[in-house]
Scaffold this active site. Structure first.
Site, PDB file in Angstrom:
ATOM      1  N   ASN A 189       0.812  -1.237   0.000  1.00 42.93           N
ATOM      2  CA  ASN A 189       0.000   0.000   0.000  1.00 42.93           C
ATOM      3  C   ASN A 189       0.837   1.275   0.000  1.00 42.93           C
ATOM      4  O   ASN A 189       0.428   2.279   0.557  1.00 42.93           O
ATOM      5  CB  ASN A 189      -0.952   0.012   1.203  1.00 42.93           C
ATOM      6  CG  ASN A 189      -1.810  -1.230   1.220  1.00 42.93           C
ATOM      7  OD1 ASN A 189      -2.376  -1.600   0.187  1.00 42.93           O
ATOM      8  ND2 ASN A 189      -1.862  -1.918   2.357  1.00 42.93           N
ATOM      9  N   ARG A 190       2.030   1.206  -0.574  1.00 39.19           N
ATOM     10  CA  ARG A 190       2.934   2.369  -0.665  1.00 39.19           C
ATOM     11  C   ARG A 190       3.356   2.881   0.721  1.00 39.19           C
ATOM     12  O   ARG A 190       3.729   4.049   0.877  1.00 39.19           O
ATOM     13  CB  ARG A 190       2.290   3.527  -1.474  1.00 39.19           C
ATOM     14  CG  ARG A 190       1.866   3.145  -2.891  1.00 39.19           C
ATOM     15  CD  ARG A 190       3.071   2.787  -3.726  1.00 39.19           C
ATOM     16  NE  ARG A 190       2.756   2.586  -5.129  1.00 39.19           N
ATOM     17  CZ  ARG A 190       2.645   1.390  -5.719  1.00 39.19           C
ATOM     18  NH1 ARG A 190       2.820   0.279  -5.026  1.00 39.19           N
ATOM     19  NH2 ARG A 190       2.395   1.308  -7.009  1.00 39.19           N
ATOM     20  N   PHE A 191       3.294   1.996   1.720  1.00 43.89           N
ATOM     21  CA  PHE A 191       3.656   2.378   3.088  1.00 43.89           C
ATOM     22  C   PHE A 191       5.034   1.780   3.385  1.00 43.89           C
ATOM     23  O   PHE A 191       5.182   0.859   4.189  1.00 43.89           O
ATOM     24  CB  PHE A 191       2.568   1.855   4.053  1.00 43.89           C
ATOM     25  CG  PHE A 191       2.229   2.808   5.144  1.00 43.89           C
ATOM     26  CD1 PHE A 191       1.905   4.124   4.863  1.00 43.89           C
ATOM     27  CD2 PHE A 191       2.230   2.406   6.476  1.00 43.89           C
ATOM     28  CE1 PHE A 191       1.587   5.014   5.869  1.00 43.89           C
ATOM     29  CE2 PHE A 191       1.922   3.281   7.486  1.00 43.89           C
ATOM     30  CZ  PHE A 191       1.603   4.596   7.186  1.00 43.89           C
TER      31      PHE A 191
END
Ligand code: FMN
Length: 211
Positions: A189-191
């Site tokens: 999640n692009r985290f």
């Protein structure tokens, strides 16, 4: 506007946390580089080198890392090239490695210095003959009329150096002495995970950045 979302990927393989990194960023680099050699075998030593020209124009290009240790990161090039002229005016450079199959990026910032002549000669002598000749034939970054002129120049060098090829004086290494590293591990999640090492009073201090 069309977005290139067909290729969207989530990064789920690994994580990077403060409890599992080496206190020394060179050792951490070494660990990741060895993994990259195993899992990302096409030119794992290819790195983006960014420079800034005398008139503050940034540019980057890929070069091959040819050696590294606690002194720095070494690549070889033509000392008359655009990158070398940039470095002469502004020795602060940045390097970036991206290993897609590991979902990892390493960013390094530091100061580029010419490598000792003995190192450049030693490396040049390991190059295949045609790569040595190509260093003589190519006025890297200069405009040339066409490919035919380039090949002609290569043939002239073949005839000139019949027994062994000495290193041209305008060709050699740069060593990038690092002052900052960022190890980036892709997460879901692009985290992502981002751990930074910065040199403060001769010690490496680490911190985490938001993705
Ligand atoms: C995979 C790859 C590896 C390269 N390795 C080098 C290298 O080690 N040294 C070099 O001078 N150029 C290398 N090049 C070419 C550079 O990207 C660049 O075209 C050239 O150095 C001229 O850059 P400049 O005009 O900005 O100085 C490589 C290019 C690629 C794609």
């Amino acid at each position: 506007m069309k977005f290139l979302n067909e290729s969207r990927k989530d990064y789920l393989q690994f994580q990077l946390d403060e409890g599992h990194i080496d206190a020394d960023p060179i050792n951490q680099f070494d660990a990741w580089y060895h993994q990259a050699c195993e899992h990302s075998p096409f030119e794992p030593n290819a790195m983006q080198l960014s420079t800034v020209s005398v008139d503050n124009h940034p540019s980057n290009r890929v070069v091959l890392l040819k050696s590294y240790n606690h002194d720095g990161f070494v690549f070889f090039t033509n000392y008359n090239s655009q990158k070398a002229r940039d470095i002469a005016a502004n020795p602060t450079v940045a390097l970036t490695f991206f290993w897609p199959s590991l979902e990892q990026q390493i960013r390094i910032e530091g100061r580029a210095e010419k490598a000792p002549e003995s190192v450049s000669v030693a490396y040049f002598n390991t190059r295949p003959r045609d790569a040595q000749l190509s260093a003589w034939a190519s006025d890297q970054s200069a405009v040339v009329n066409n490919r035919v002129d380039l090949e002609k120049r290569m043939n002239e060098m073949r005839e000139k150096f019949t027994h062994g090829v000495p290193k041209p004086e305008w060709w050699g290494g740069f060593i990038v002495v690092p002052c900052r590293f960022e190890f980036w591990q892709g997460r879901g999640n692009r985290f992502h995970d981002r751990l930074v090492y910065e040199l403060k009073n001769d010690d490496w201090v680490t911190h985490r950045l938001c993705p």
